[in-house]
Design a protein around this motif. Structure first.
Motif, short mmCIF file in Angstrom:
data_model
loop_
_atom_site.label_atom_id
_atom_site.label_comp_id
_atom_site.label_asym_id
_atom_site.label_seq_id
_atom_site.Cartn_x
_atom_site.Cartn_y
_atom_site.Cartn_z
N TYR A 1 0.82 -1.20 0.00
CA TYR A 1 0.00 0.00 0.00
C TYR A 1 0.86 1.26 0.00
N SER B 1 -7.35 6.74 -4.34
CA SER B 1 -7.36 5.46 -3.64
C SER B 1 -8.78 4.96 -3.43
N LEU C 1 -10.07 3.73 -6.77
CA LEU C 1 -9.47 2.43 -7.08
C LEU C 1 -10.09 1.30 -6.26
N ALA C 2 -10.32 1.55 -4.98
CA ALA C 2 -10.93 0.52 -4.14
C ALA C 2 -12.35 0.21 -4.60
N ALA D 1 -13.49 0.56 -7.64
CA ALA D 1 -13.38 -0.15 -8.92
C ALA D 1 -13.04 -1.62 -8.70
N ILE D 2 -12.18 -1.90 -7.75
CA ILE D 2 -11.83 -3.29 -7.45
C ILE D 2 -13.03 -4.05 -6.91
N VAL D 3 -13.80 -3.43 -6.01
CA VAL D 3 -15.00 -4.07 -5.48
C VAL D 3 -16.01 -4.31 -6.60
N VAL E 1 -15.41 -4.77 -9.84
CA VAL E 1 -14.94 -5.87 -10.68
C VAL E 1 -15.16 -7.21 -9.98
N LEU E 2 -14.90 -7.26 -8.68
CA LEU E 2 -15.11 -8.51 -7.94
C LEU E 2 -16.57 -8.94 -7.99
N VAL F 1 -15.74 -11.58 -10.97
CA VAL F 1 -14.97 -12.62 -10.27
C VAL F 1 -15.87 -13.51 -9.42
#
Length: 57
Positions: free
Chosen positions: A2, A20, A23-24, A26-28, A30-31, A35
């Motif tokens: 980090y 940040s 980005l967080a 966006a990751i959630v 995508v998951l 995923v």
């Protein structure tokens, strides 16, 4: 890890915090969109092994 990400983000602390957060999120996203639906059939959550009769105690 980090710290490496934080040092490589542009801007001051407020801009880095905003990037940040984006980005967080966006990751959630995508998951949850790709995923987890892909992995759900591979997980044993529907393999129930409860016996149906008998006493509970």
């Amino acid at each position: 890890m980090y710290g490496w990400i934080w040092r490589h983000l542009p801007g001051n602390a407020w801009v880095r915090a905003l990037i940040s957060l984006v980005l967080a999120l966006a990751i959630v996203f995508v998951l949850f969109q790709w995923v987890f639906p892909w992995a759900e059939p591979l997980l044993p959550f529907n393999d129930v092994t409860v016996n149906g009769g008998g006493n509970a105690g």
